[in-house]
Write a protein that holds these residues in place. Structure first.
Motif, PDB file in Angstrom:
ATOM      1  N   PHE A 140      -1.526   4.478   8.337  1.00  0.00           N
ATOM      2  CA  PHE A 140      -1.750   5.589   7.402  1.00  0.00           C
ATOM      3  C   PHE A 140      -3.202   6.032   7.403  1.00  0.00           C
ATOM      4  CE2 PHE A 140      -2.660   1.820   4.886  1.00  0.00           C
ATOM      5  CZ  PHE A 140      -3.687   2.186   4.022  1.00  0.00           C
ATOM      6  N   LYS A 176       1.423   7.143  11.013  1.00  0.00           N
ATOM      7  CA  LYS A 176       2.808   7.279  10.566  1.00  0.00           C
ATOM      8  C   LYS A 176       2.881   8.165   9.329  1.00  0.00           C
ATOM      9  CE  LYS A 176       4.867   3.809   8.406  1.00  0.00           C
ATOM     10  NZ  LYS A 176       5.571   2.576   7.974  1.00  0.00           N
ATOM     11  N   THR A 177       1.920   7.997   8.445  1.00  0.00           N
ATOM     12  CA  THR A 177       1.994   8.726   7.182  1.00  0.00           C
ATOM     13  C   THR A 177       0.603   9.019   6.635  1.00  0.00           C
ATOM     14  OG1 THR A 177       2.887   8.655   4.909  1.00  0.00           O
ATOM     15  CG2 THR A 177       2.281   6.567   5.877  1.00  0.00           C
ATOM     16  N   ASN A 220       6.475  12.957   5.715  1.00  0.00           N
ATOM     17  CA  ASN A 220       5.591  11.813   5.950  1.00  0.00           C
ATOM     18  C   ASN A 220       4.213  11.979   5.319  1.00  0.00           C
ATOM     19  OD1 ASN A 220       7.449  10.284   7.394  1.00  0.00           O
ATOM     20  ND2 ASN A 220       7.024  11.464   9.257  1.00  0.00           N
ATOM     21  N   GLN A 275       2.620  12.041   2.019  1.00  0.00           N
ATOM     22  CA  GLN A 275       2.988  11.653   0.652  1.00  0.00           C
ATOM     23  C   GLN A 275       1.896  11.938  -0.356  1.00  0.00           C
ATOM     24  OE1 GLN A 275       4.730   7.656   0.014  1.00  0.00           O
ATOM     25  NE2 GLN A 275       4.217   7.296   2.144  1.00  0.00           N
ATOM     26  N   ARG A 327      -2.048   4.719  -7.561  1.00  0.00           N
ATOM     27  CA  ARG A 327      -1.551   4.178  -6.294  1.00  0.00           C
ATOM     28  C   ARG A 327      -2.661   4.164  -5.242  1.00  0.00           C
ATOM     29  NH1 ARG A 327       3.378   6.590  -2.829  1.00  0.00           N
ATOM     30  NH2 ARG A 327       3.124   5.171  -1.078  1.00  0.00           N
ATOM     31  N   SER A 359      -1.395  -3.703  -7.110  1.00  0.00           N
ATOM     32  CA  SER A 359      -2.127  -3.479  -5.851  1.00  0.00           C
ATOM     33  C   SER A 359      -2.224  -1.983  -5.693  1.00  0.00           C
ATOM     34  CB  SER A 359      -1.417  -4.090  -4.647  1.00  0.00           C
ATOM     35  OG  SER A 359      -0.214  -3.397  -4.342  1.00  0.00           O
ATOM     36  N   MET A 416       3.733  -4.878   0.535  1.00  0.00           N
ATOM     37  CA  MET A 416       2.942  -4.745  -0.687  1.00  0.00           C
ATOM     38  C   MET A 416       3.789  -4.271  -1.865  1.00  0.00           C
ATOM     39  SD  MET A 416       0.016  -5.950  -0.019  1.00  0.00           S
ATOM     40  CE  MET A 416      -1.154  -5.368  -1.263  1.00  0.00           C
ATOM     41  N   ASN A 423       5.918  -1.461  -2.054  1.00  0.00           N
ATOM     42  CA  ASN A 423       6.441  -0.097  -2.167  1.00  0.00           C
ATOM     43  C   ASN A 423       7.933  -0.175  -1.872  1.00  0.00           C
ATOM     44  OD1 ASN A 423       4.023   1.665  -2.604  1.00  0.00           O
ATOM     45  ND2 ASN A 423       3.367   0.684  -0.688  1.00  0.00           N
ATOM     46  N   GLU A 457       9.884  -2.935   5.884  1.00  0.00           N
ATOM     47  CA  GLU A 457       9.281  -1.998   6.840  1.00  0.00           C
ATOM     48  C   GLU A 457       7.775  -2.176   6.843  1.00  0.00           C
ATOM     49  OE1 GLU A 457      10.195   2.079   6.987  1.00  0.00           O
ATOM     50  OE2 GLU A 457      12.359   1.751   7.166  1.00  0.00           O
ATOM     51  N   ALA A 458       7.154  -1.694   7.920  1.00  0.00           N
ATOM     52  CA  ALA A 458       5.701  -1.790   8.013  1.00  0.00           C
ATOM     53  C   ALA A 458       5.055  -0.976   6.903  1.00  0.00           C
ATOM     54  CB  ALA A 458       5.236  -1.280   9.368  1.00  0.00           C
ATOM     55  N   TYR A 459       3.947  -1.491   6.391  1.00  0.00           N
ATOM     56  CA  TYR A 459       3.172  -0.794   5.363  1.00  0.00           C
ATOM     57  C   TYR A 459       2.523   0.438   5.958  1.00  0.00           C
ATOM     58  CZ  TYR A 459      -0.151  -0.048   1.550  1.00  0.00           C
ATOM     59  OH  TYR A 459      -0.854   0.486   0.501  1.00  0.00           O
ATOM     60  N   PRO A 460       2.439   1.545   5.218  1.00  0.00           N
ATOM     61  CA  PRO A 460       3.118   1.796   3.951  1.00  0.00           C
ATOM     62  C   PRO A 460       4.445   2.498   4.171  1.00  0.00           C
ATOM     63  CG  PRO A 460       1.527   3.536   4.368  1.00  0.00           C
ATOM     64  CD  PRO A 460       1.571   2.683   5.612  1.00  0.00           C
ATOM     65  N   LEU A 461       5.398   2.165   3.341  1.00  0.00           N
ATOM     66  CA  LEU A 461       6.658   2.895   3.335  1.00  0.00           C
ATOM     67  C   LEU A 461       6.340   4.390   3.255  1.00  0.00           C
ATOM     68  CD1 LEU A 461       9.298   1.384   3.240  1.00  0.00           C
ATOM     69  CD2 LEU A 461       9.460   1.844   0.800  1.00  0.00           C
ATOM     70  N   ALA A 462       7.023   5.188   4.069  1.00  0.00           N
ATOM     71  CA  ALA A 462       6.671   6.615   4.115  1.00  0.00           C
ATOM     72  C   ALA A 462       7.310   7.397   2.975  1.00  0.00           C
ATOM     73  CB  ALA A 462       7.079   7.205   5.451  1.00  0.00           C
ATOM     74  N   ASP A 463       8.331   6.853   2.363  1.00  0.00           N
ATOM     75  CA  ASP A 463       9.070   7.578   1.322  1.00  0.00           C
ATOM     76  C   ASP A 463       9.322   6.573   0.203  1.00  0.00           C
ATOM     77  OD1 ASP A 463      10.811   9.079  -0.189  1.00  0.00           O
ATOM     78  OD2 ASP A 463      12.310   9.338   1.379  1.00  0.00           O
ATOM     79  N   VAL A 464       8.503   6.650  -0.825  1.00  0.00           N
ATOM     80  CA  VAL A 464       8.447   5.593  -1.830  1.00  0.00           C
ATOM     81  C   VAL A 464       9.108   6.040  -3.132  1.00  0.00           C
ATOM     82  CG1 VAL A 464       6.883   4.246  -3.282  1.00  0.00           C
ATOM     83  CG2 VAL A 464       6.348   4.596  -0.872  1.00  0.00           C
ATOM     84  N   GLU A 505       3.853   0.321  -5.163  1.00  0.00           N
ATOM     85  CA  GLU A 505       3.356  -1.050  -5.134  1.00  0.00           C
ATOM     86  C   GLU A 505       2.612  -1.477  -6.390  1.00  0.00           C
ATOM     87  OE1 GLU A 505       0.420   0.279  -1.747  1.00  0.00           O
ATOM     88  OE2 GLU A 505      -0.379  -1.557  -2.584  1.00  0.00           O
TER      89      GLU A 505
END
Lengths: 467, 467
Positions: A260, A279-280, A300, A302, A308, A316, B131, B133, B167-174, B178
């Motif tokens: 990110f 990715k995002t 993607n 956000q 946050r 966190s 984390m 999300n 999924e790998a951090y960070p989730l793209a659609d939360v 977190e």
């Protein structure tokens, strides 16, 4: 139930704004914001005094607040950032009470834990429905993310949304939901769209800036953090974007897929995401039109709240997972403390924003700045204002060399091994002073005009008036 | 900072679950949920007792809780809905302490105002990053919306996310960020995907059901609410969906463009949105795979929290803007009070869910039910449990006629004028009793096994044990 009010005045009265209260504003409309001035004008006309204004940032467009400070309509000011115009008036001692400076994360955190209480929040909303569902992504004054306004909405007693674009209920894409909003006022214009996007968002062409950016990118490369999953924050200034450009080239060359990017978002970071380099995007604030378009159209990209992004009160936040941040400085001292609040004369012209948040959270914080500015050395014995404590600052990059925080011995070894021009911070200071001469130490000794709270709410420094 | 924990037990211990505490669960995995059972099994194995379980709903899959009730692992139970298996055990008096029933909006509201305190929330998360999300839209156990879990995340002291898809951090659609989550545990499976989507989600073919649905749609049509901007909620049962079908036909024929539909979302409502009959879906819970796909892929299909759906503590919520809701009933009495908690014998087999929330908020609440069920009349002198107060119920629709709440004289006139079979509620009761005979009045007289709180947190009725 009807939340629509005909006039701002009606909403101010109904919200119960009274002498001594705290009202709040967010700054996503930046130097194009009309709302803060509009509200204060009405409040002044209503004869209300002694207010504290908690604004996530104050820009030059908010210069009219100086008159309200003189007239004691506003007697308290709490901000994360303050532009030079209001900053100068403050530094010259226009207010009795010291300004409270917080960081972006600290402001949200202090609202969460109740240490910063807001009575009435005024939320500039580029798009709203009549029940107070709000978004920054649509309408003629679209600003994209409304990240800093979430805590105001969630924790203020009363919340007044001010919009210039009402849509039919329910808004289909909501940032702040109606449950937090008491009233909605529709005005002609909440901002000047052309100035919402302000500041430099183009890559520098200055050779010194490019040299610094190149070196900073080399630090990123050899730090070991530039690998798959890489996360990155950089500012919107020309030099910061130049770092992004060099980082981009390295990522493309080495086929690195980042996770990110973050911070004030520009089209440059958007294009990096579109290329698949990240990715995002986690977006707490948009800095240009490309960013606003992207947050509206690309899933993607956000929107994130200040909580946050950087709240130390959250369990966190995103800065805790950040690999590398590129930061600026007006001054750095021998202990790596950084000043972003005042210029070298001690005049307020900035603020932490997310500076100390990202420095604390990231694995690698890199400060980029020219070694000499306006004939004054960047590096001083002691910064005029400790905005970000040196223990959270890892590397200082100037065009003449790189200083690594002595705490980071392994990092220093990596950079030396890579052949980068690593120097002691004292050496960098001496190089500058060899050119400029040793400047006369400026040290404002007036009364305290501002208190700087660290992200945890604890006072870390004060700013004194310049006589 | 590392939030990942190897085992559920480790997380339970670290979260500090102790005798006497309250732990919470959400029910989006419905009858396919593994998490509640899994957590209680570990807690029982740890020798912890005297817990209160606050679960937004309890389904038959949660039958193992009966054993924990017997063993005093769990001694308090708070739910918005309870399936028949656990309901029977409760009604027969298995617990000493009465169960607390709330509505979906009331549960969120009571958490918001602090009257319902949760120590540790366990959140089944179909998708998570390390984390915390969280999202319900992705992964093998995807459930779509996680609307009811938001208040648990926001107000519990400790929050443990239980996932089977990291999924790998960070989730793209939360959905849940977190900042609310303390720990993440990855287990093999959080649910049985095929049972997550449960209950009837197909239109009824039963002629009585179709007749009721047709009449309900006629009520909608002639009520005056069916016009541009129309908003609508219906359940997932076969008769409710039949109403949707008739409403759809009318909207298409008259080119009506609705604003939003809401409630437990099915593919049927999704298809109505796709046809442009509704601008957006507000989704607090998905009832089938089409809904889950849609909330993932269609930007106009919005996830909303229970707060945004129906909390009376919020400054407003979506039910306040709802035009028409179609609701069910096991019993209705002469004062239009509705029972959805017990069957006609007094056994618990349901709960309010959003029943009383939508009845209170909507402009027109229509209860649809067959006049006779299992040889018993729908309409009784006094409901065994007052789930939804009669003053919020506008119309009762049965296959043999329509009763309009005497408070709604204008509405009654409209329906009479339209030639609909409007009758006094007493008449409907008599029609049924002419067929079934006057049934013997069942009235459980045991001790109180459940208290029913209205959406504002005030006790509205109790349920007594069946001897």
């Amino acid at each position: 139930m009807n939340k629509l009010r005909e006039t701002l005045r009606e909403a101010i009265v109904e919200a119960g704004v009274k002498d001594g209260m705290t009202i709040s504003f967010h700054h996503h409309l930046r130097n194009g914001d009309y709302v803060l001035n509009m509200v204060l004008e009405e409040i002044a006309a209503l004869g209300i005094h002694d207010l504290t204004v908690n604004a996530s940032s104050i820009f030059d467009v908010h210069e009219p607040i100086i008159e309200h400070l003189k007239n004691k309509v506003v007697t308290g000011l709490e901000v994360n950032y303050m532009g030079g115009k209001v900053g100068r008036a403050i530094t010259e001692g226009i207010m009795e009470k010291p300004v409270i400076f917080r960081s972006h994360g600290g402001r949200a955190g202090d609202m969460e834990n109740g240490s910063s209480k807001v009575d009435v929040a005024f939320i500039a909303a580029p798009c709203a429905d009549d029940m107070g569902n709000l978004s920054g992504k649509y309408g003629p004054s679209a600003c994209g993310s409304m990240g800093y306004a979430f805590s105001d909405a969630m924790y203020a007693d009363k919340v007044v949304a001010v919009t210039d674009h009402l849509e039919a209920y329910p808004l289909a894409d909501v940032s702040i939901p109606e449950g937090y909003v008491d009233m909605v006022v529709c005005v002609d214009k909440i901002g000047e769209a052309s100035r919402i996007v302000s500041g430099t968002t183009r890559i520098t062409k200055d050779p010194v800036g490019l040299r610094i950016a190149y070196l900073a990118a080399q630090v990123v490369k050899h730090s070991g953090y530039l690998k798959d999953g890489f996360s990155f924050q950089t500012g919107a200034g020309g030099a910061s974007l130049a770092v992004a450009k060099y980082v981009e080239e390295m990522m493309e060359k080495e086929h690195i897929q980042g996770s990110f990017c973050m911070g004030g978002i520009t089209g440059y970071l958007v294009s990096m995401m579109k290329k698949g380099l990240f990715k995002t995007i986690l977006d707490v604030q948009c800095f240009d039109m490309e960013a606003i378009e992207s947050i509206r159209d690309n899933a993607n990209h956000q929107e994130i709240s200040a909580t946050r992004y950087a709240s130390p009160q959250a369990k966190s936040c995103a800065v805790d997972s950040l690999d590398v941040v590129i930061l600026g400085a007006t001054q750095v001292d021998l202990d790596f403390n950084v000043n972003v609040h005042t210029d070298s004369q001690g005049y307020i012209m900035g603020g932490s924003g997310g500076h100390c948040d990202t420095a604390a959270g990231s694995k690698l914080s890199i400060v980029v700045a020219p070694l000499i500015r306006a004939r004054l050395p960047l590096i001083v014995d002691e910064v005029l204002c400790k905005s970000t404590p040196g223990e959270t600052v890892d590397v200082i990059v100037t065009q003449r060399g790189i200083a690594v925080n002595p705490k980071r011995t392994e990092l220093k070894e990596l950079l030396v091994k890579a052949g980068l021009p690593v120097k002691e911070i004292k050496e960098l200071k001496e190089i500058a002073e060899a050119i400029t001469g040793v400047p006369q130490q400026v040290k404002p000794e007036g009364r305290v005009v501002a208190k700087v709270l660290y992200r945890d709410g604890v006072e870390i420094d004060t700013i004194k008036s310049v006589k």
